[in-house]
Write a protein that holds these residues in place. Structure first.
Motif, PDB file in Angstrom:
ATOM      1  N   VAL A  96      12.013  -6.432   7.310  1.00 36.28           N
ATOM      2  CA  VAL A  96      12.765  -5.736   6.261  1.00 36.28           C
ATOM      3  C   VAL A  96      12.197  -4.334   6.028  1.00 36.28           C
ATOM      4  N   HIS A  97      10.875  -4.211   6.100  1.00 34.75           N
ATOM      5  CA  HIS A  97      10.249  -2.905   5.898  1.00 34.75           C
ATOM      6  C   HIS A  97      10.355  -2.018   7.139  1.00 34.75           C
ATOM      7  N   SER A  98      10.075  -2.558   8.325  1.00 33.48           N
ATOM      8  CA  SER A  98      10.107  -1.732   9.535  1.00 33.48           C
ATOM      9  C   SER A  98      11.516  -1.260   9.886  1.00 33.48           C
ATOM     10  N   SER A  99      12.523  -2.020   9.518  1.00 32.75           N
ATOM     11  CA  SER A  99      13.909  -1.636   9.798  1.00 32.75           C
ATOM     12  C   SER A  99      14.453  -0.637   8.776  1.00 32.75           C
ATOM     13  N   GLY A 100      13.732  -0.447   7.678  1.00 34.71           N
ATOM     14  CA  GLY A 100      14.196   0.450   6.618  1.00 34.71           C
ATOM     15  C   GLY A 100      15.159  -0.220   5.653  1.00 34.71           C
ATOM     16  N   LEU A 101      15.451  -1.476   5.878  1.00 37.85           N
ATOM     17  CA  LEU A 101      16.379  -2.211   5.024  1.00 37.85           C
ATOM     18  C   LEU A 101      15.910  -2.256   3.571  1.00 37.85           C
ATOM     19  N   ILE A 102      14.601  -2.304   3.361  1.00 36.07           N
ATOM     20  CA  ILE A 102      14.058  -2.387   1.992  1.00 36.07           C
ATOM     21  C   ILE A 102      14.530  -1.216   1.132  1.00 36.07           C
ATOM     22  N   ASN A 103      14.787  -0.073   1.746  1.00 37.10           N
ATOM     23  CA  ASN A 103      15.216   1.121   1.006  1.00 37.10           C
ATOM     24  C   ASN A 103      16.690   1.074   0.613  1.00 37.10           C
ATOM     25  N   LYS A 104      17.427   0.101   1.127  1.00 36.77           N
ATOM     26  CA  LYS A 104      18.852  -0.015   0.840  1.00 36.77           C
ATOM     27  C   LYS A 104      19.177  -1.171  -0.103  1.00 36.77           C
ATOM     28  N   ILE A 105      18.165  -1.880  -0.555  1.00 43.64           N
ATOM     29  CA  ILE A 105      18.377  -3.059  -1.394  1.00 43.64           C
ATOM     30  C   ILE A 105      18.300  -2.668  -2.861  1.00 43.64           C
ATOM     31  N   ASP A 106      19.383  -2.945  -3.588  1.00 45.33           N
ATOM     32  CA  ASP A 106      19.451  -2.610  -5.006  1.00 45.33           C
ATOM     33  C   ASP A 106      19.080  -3.772  -5.912  1.00 45.33           C
ATOM     34  N   VAL A 161       9.996 -13.059  -3.638  1.00 44.59           N
ATOM     35  CA  VAL A 161       8.962 -12.095  -4.034  1.00 44.59           C
ATOM     36  C   VAL A 161       8.072 -11.736  -2.850  1.00 44.59           C
ATOM     37  N   GLY A 162       7.862 -12.679  -1.942  1.00 45.47           N
ATOM     38  CA  GLY A 162       7.047 -12.391  -0.764  1.00 45.47           C
ATOM     39  C   GLY A 162       7.699 -11.408   0.183  1.00 45.47           C
ATOM     40  N   VAL A 163       9.010 -11.511   0.347  1.00 48.23           N
ATOM     41  CA  VAL A 163       9.740 -10.626   1.252  1.00 48.23           C
ATOM     42  C   VAL A 163      10.014  -9.272   0.606  1.00 48.23           C
ATOM     43  N   PHE A 164      10.493  -9.273  -0.619  1.00 49.75           N
ATOM     44  CA  PHE A 164      10.988  -8.046  -1.245  1.00 49.75           C
ATOM     45  C   PHE A 164      10.032  -7.429  -2.257  1.00 49.75           C
ATOM     46  N   GLY A 165       8.929  -8.113  -2.580  1.00 45.92           N
ATOM     47  CA  GLY A 165       7.984  -7.598  -3.557  1.00 45.92           C
ATOM     48  C   GLY A 165       7.154  -6.453  -3.022  1.00 45.92           C
ATOM     49  N   GLY A 166       6.380  -5.854  -3.947  1.00 50.35           N
ATOM     50  CA  GLY A 166       5.497  -4.755  -3.581  1.00 50.35           C
ATOM     51  C   GLY A 166       4.269  -5.279  -2.850  1.00 50.35           C
ATOM     52  N   GLU A 167       3.404  -4.367  -2.514  1.00 47.92           N
ATOM     53  CA  GLU A 167       2.162  -4.754  -1.831  1.00 47.92           C
ATOM     54  C   GLU A 167       1.325  -5.624  -2.762  1.00 47.92           C
ATOM     55  N   GLY A 168       0.223  -6.127  -2.257  1.00 46.71           N
ATOM     56  CA  GLY A 168      -0.632  -7.020  -3.032  1.00 46.71           C
ATOM     57  C   GLY A 168      -0.942  -6.489  -4.414  1.00 46.71           C
ATOM     58  N   TYR A 169      -1.006  -7.363  -5.365  1.00 44.46           N
ATOM     59  CA  TYR A 169      -1.249  -7.005  -6.763  1.00 44.46           C
ATOM     60  C   TYR A 169      -2.750  -6.904  -6.994  1.00 44.46           C
ATOM     61  N   SER A 170      -3.188  -5.759  -7.482  1.00 50.69           N
ATOM     62  CA  SER A 170      -4.624  -5.577  -7.700  1.00 50.69           C
ATOM     63  C   SER A 170      -5.040  -5.889  -9.136  1.00 50.69           C
ATOM     64  N   GLY A 171      -4.112  -5.765 -10.085  1.00 51.14           N
ATOM     65  CA  GLY A 171      -4.438  -6.058 -11.471  1.00 51.14           C
ATOM     66  C   GLY A 171      -5.119  -4.903 -12.185  1.00 51.14           C
ATOM     67  N   ASP A 172      -5.461  -3.834 -11.452  1.00 53.49           N
ATOM     68  CA  ASP A 172      -6.136  -2.707 -12.098  1.00 53.49           C
ATOM     69  C   ASP A 172      -5.164  -1.739 -12.769  1.00 53.49           C
ATOM     70  N   ILE A 200       1.449 -11.033  -6.162  1.00 53.58           N
ATOM     71  CA  ILE A 200       2.334 -10.060  -5.525  1.00 53.58           C
ATOM     72  C   ILE A 200       2.795  -9.071  -6.580  1.00 53.58           C
ATOM     73  N   SER A 201       2.732  -7.796  -6.248  1.00 52.07           N
ATOM     74  CA  SER A 201       3.054  -6.717  -7.180  1.00 52.07           C
ATOM     75  C   SER A 201       4.557  -6.493  -7.318  1.00 52.07           C
ATOM     76  N   SER A 202       4.946  -5.976  -8.479  1.00 55.03           N
ATOM     77  CA  SER A 202       6.340  -5.592  -8.705  1.00 55.03           C
ATOM     78  C   SER A 202       6.542  -4.095  -8.452  1.00 55.03           C
ATOM     79  N   LEU A 203       5.492  -3.410  -8.053  1.00 56.98           N
ATOM     80  CA  LEU A 203       5.547  -1.966  -7.832  1.00 56.98           C
ATOM     81  C   LEU A 203       6.431  -1.619  -6.639  1.00 56.98           C
ATOM     82  N   ASN A 204       7.366  -0.703  -6.842  1.00 54.27           N
ATOM     83  CA  ASN A 204       8.250  -0.184  -5.784  1.00 54.27           C
ATOM     84  C   ASN A 204       9.094  -1.255  -5.099  1.00 54.27           C
ATOM     85  N   CYS A 205       9.575  -2.203  -5.850  1.00 51.69           N
ATOM     86  CA  CYS A 205      10.449  -3.213  -5.257  1.00 51.69           C
ATOM     87  C   CYS A 205      11.734  -3.308  -6.065  1.00 51.69           C
TER      88      CYS A 205
END
Length: 171
Positions: A64-74, A89-100, A120-125
């Motif tokens: 999903v990320h390498s194809s650029g599809l993630i940028n087209k999902i609303d 959340v694993g497929v469409f979520g943000g990178e690992g959640y650091s909690g900081d 799993i982070s909610s950042l940029n998803c």
């Protein structure tokens, strides 16, 4: 618009593309594939993903990320079952959640559903909504029964559960 022979195409810029993703391998699938009666086992209540299931999630995420599809999902809509929420959340979520970053709410807390998986982070998803009508079966087998919405809200804090009914099908 060109309408010939009774067929008319709607302008593409006004269309939405829908991608359907089924959950990755759940613990109930392993034994259920061998013996259908295994789906009746109460041990599989609201089944979570297996290690192979998480590997499938990671592979789909990479695609999903390498194809650029993630940028087209609303918007992502998932059923309110553990395995489908973990997959979404694993497929469409943000990178690992650091909690900081205190202003970033996790999509999934660490070890949700005994997954031994990091948060799993909610950042940029895209937003993720859990909808009751996305379920294949409503409580036919223990694996198709779910927890209460309040339990899910704790495990998946950034997921919107407004389309999931308040009842629990654990009874």
């Amino acid at each position: 618009m060109d309408c010939t022979a009774g067929t008319c195409l709607f302008p593409l810029h006004r269309c939405k593309t829908i991608h359907l993703v089924r959950h990755a391998q759940g613990i109930h699938n392993v034994e259920g594939d061998k013996n259908y009666k295994a789906y009746l086992n109460p041990e599989y209540f609201d089944a979570h993903l297996t290690p192979l299931g998480w590997e499938q999630v990671d592979n789909l995420r990479k695609h999903v990320h390498s194809s650029g599809l993630i940028n087209k999902i609303d918007l992502v809509i998932a059923s309110p079952l553990m395995r489908t929420l973990q997959t979404a959340v694993g497929v469409f979520g943000g990178e690992g959640y650091s909690g900081d970053k205190t202003d970033v709410v996790p999509l999934m807390v660490a070890n949700a559903g005994n997954s031994f998986h990091a948060a799993i982070s909610s950042l940029n998803c895209p937003p993720i909504v859990a909808g009751e009508l996305c379920r294949e079966h409503l409580g036919v087998h223990p694996c198709d029964r779910r927890r209460s919405v309040s339990e899910y809200q704790f495990l998946f804090p950034a997921v919107d559960f407004s389309l999931a009914s308040a009842y629990t099908s654990s009874a």
